[in-house]
Design a protein around this motif. Sequence first.
Motif, PDB file in Angstrom:
ATOM      1  N   ILE A  25      -7.417   5.418   1.418  1.00 49.91           N
ATOM      2  CA  ILE A  25      -6.723   6.685   1.700  1.00 49.91           C
ATOM      3  C   ILE A  25      -5.379   6.396   2.375  1.00 49.91           C
ATOM      4  O   ILE A  25      -4.351   7.001   2.025  1.00 49.91           O
ATOM      5  N   GLU A  26      -5.373   5.471   3.318  1.00 48.20           N
ATOM      6  CA  GLU A  26      -4.118   5.109   3.981  1.00 48.20           C
ATOM      7  C   GLU A  26      -3.156   4.455   2.996  1.00 48.20           C
ATOM      8  O   GLU A  26      -1.954   4.733   3.031  1.00 48.20           O
ATOM      9  N   LEU A  27      -3.659   3.609   2.108  1.00 45.24           N
ATOM     10  CA  LEU A  27      -2.800   3.007   1.083  1.00 45.24           C
ATOM     11  C   LEU A  27      -2.182   4.071   0.181  1.00 45.24           C
ATOM     12  O   LEU A  27      -1.003   3.977  -0.180  1.00 45.24           O
ATOM     13  N   GLU A  28      -2.962   5.076  -0.163  1.00 50.85           N
ATOM     14  CA  GLU A  28      -2.447   6.161  -1.003  1.00 50.85           C
ATOM     15  C   GLU A  28      -1.333   6.924  -0.274  1.00 50.85           C
ATOM     16  O   GLU A  28      -0.291   7.233  -0.867  1.00 50.85           O
ATOM     17  N   ASP A  29      -1.528   7.192   1.004  1.00 46.12           N
ATOM     18  CA  ASP A  29      -0.488   7.859   1.801  1.00 46.12           C
ATOM     19  C   ASP A  29       0.768   7.002   1.888  1.00 46.12           C
ATOM     20  O   ASP A  29       1.890   7.515   1.790  1.00 46.12           O
ATOM     21  N   LEU A  30       0.595   5.700   2.072  1.00 46.29           N
ATOM     22  CA  LEU A  30       1.743   4.798   2.136  1.00 46.29           C
ATOM     23  C   LEU A  30       2.480   4.739   0.807  1.00 46.29           C
ATOM     24  O   LEU A  30       3.716   4.706   0.776  1.00 46.29           O
ATOM     25  N   GLN A  31       1.741   4.747  -0.302  1.00 41.89           N
ATOM     26  CA  GLN A  31       2.370   4.751  -1.624  1.00 41.89           C
ATOM     27  C   GLN A  31       3.236   5.999  -1.790  1.00 41.89           C
ATOM     28  O   GLN A  31       4.352   5.928  -2.306  1.00 41.89           O
ATOM     29  N   ASP A  32       2.715   7.145  -1.347  1.00 40.60           N
ATOM     30  CA  ASP A  32       3.476   8.400  -1.423  1.00 40.60           C
ATOM     31  C   ASP A  32       4.747   8.307  -0.580  1.00 40.60           C
ATOM     32  O   ASP A  32       5.822   8.726  -1.019  1.00 40.60           O
ATOM     33  N   THR A  33       4.626   7.761   0.620  1.00 38.08           N
ATOM     34  CA  THR A  33       5.785   7.605   1.500  1.00 38.08           C
ATOM     35  C   THR A  33       6.821   6.686   0.869  1.00 38.08           C
ATOM     36  O   THR A  33       8.021   6.980   0.883  1.00 38.08           O
ATOM     37  N   ILE A  34       6.359   5.579   0.308  1.00 39.29           N
ATOM     38  CA  ILE A  34       7.271   4.617  -0.329  1.00 39.29           C
ATOM     39  C   ILE A  34       7.994   5.259  -1.496  1.00 39.29           C
ATOM     40  O   ILE A  34       9.217   5.108  -1.650  1.00 39.29           O
ATOM     41  N   GLN A  35       7.272   5.998  -2.314  1.00 37.31           N
ATOM     42  CA  GLN A  35       7.910   6.650  -3.457  1.00 37.31           C
ATOM     43  C   GLN A  35       8.925   7.700  -3.005  1.00 37.31           C
ATOM     44  O   GLN A  35      10.037   7.764  -3.531  1.00 37.31           O
ATOM     45  N   LEU A  36       8.551   8.513  -2.024  1.00 42.53           N
ATOM     46  CA  LEU A  36       9.443   9.569  -1.552  1.00 42.53           C
ATOM     47  C   LEU A  36      10.679   8.999  -0.871  1.00 42.53           C
ATOM     48  O   LEU A  36      11.806   9.384  -1.192  1.00 42.53           O
ATOM     49  N   GLU A  37      10.473   8.081   0.052  1.00 44.26           N
ATOM     50  CA  GLU A  37      11.610   7.500   0.774  1.00 44.26           C
ATOM     51  C   GLU A  37      12.479   6.651  -0.149  1.00 44.26           C
ATOM     52  O   GLU A  37      13.690   6.599   0.017  1.00 44.26           O
ATOM     53  N   GLY A  38      11.861   5.983  -1.124  1.00 45.68           N
ATOM     54  CA  GLY A  38      12.639   5.216  -2.089  1.00 45.68           C
ATOM     55  C   GLY A  38      13.497   6.106  -2.957  1.00 45.68           C
ATOM     56  O   GLY A  38      14.631   5.764  -3.293  1.00 45.68           O
ATOM     57  N   LEU A  39      12.986   7.275  -3.285  1.00 44.55           N
ATOM     58  CA  LEU A  39      13.729   8.230  -4.108  1.00 44.55           C
ATOM     59  C   LEU A  39      14.847   8.885  -3.312  1.00 44.55           C
ATOM     60  O   LEU A  39      15.985   8.976  -3.780  1.00 44.55           O
ATOM     61  N   LEU A  40      14.527   9.316  -2.097  1.00 39.51           N
ATOM     62  CA  LEU A  40      15.514  10.017  -1.282  1.00 39.51           C
ATOM     63  C   LEU A  40      16.509   9.070  -0.629  1.00 39.51           C
ATOM     64  O   LEU A  40      17.676   9.420  -0.447  1.00 39.51           O
TER      65      LEU A  40
END
Length: 91
Positions: A25-40
Motif C-alpha cells: 500500500i505504501e509502495l502504491e502511494d509512493l508510485q502515485d507521488t512519483i508520477q504526480l511530482e514527475g509530471l508537475l
Amino acid sequence: MEASRRQRLADLSLRDFCLYRAICIELEDLQDTIQLEGLLGRDFHVLSVAMRDRRLLVEWLRDLLLPPSSQYTDGGISEAAEEELLAHPLE
C-alpha cells in the motif's frame, strides 16, 4: 536474487501478509507521488524522497523474502522492475 527463495503469496503467515500488505500500500502511494511530482515538476525534493523510499521498501521486500508487490496489486512493481530500481546505488 533467485525467485525461488522468495515466499509465495499463498504461503505467507497472517503476520507476514499484514506487513506485506502495508508495504504494498505504501509502495502504491509512493508510485502515485512519483508520477504526480514527475509530471508537475514543482517539488523535486518530494520526488527524490519518494523515489528513495520506494527503493528502500523494495529492498525490504527482498530482504524479507516477500513476493514482489505486483503479486498484491496489478499496479505493483514486478521483480524485473525491482532489479532495475536496485541496479543503481543510492547516492
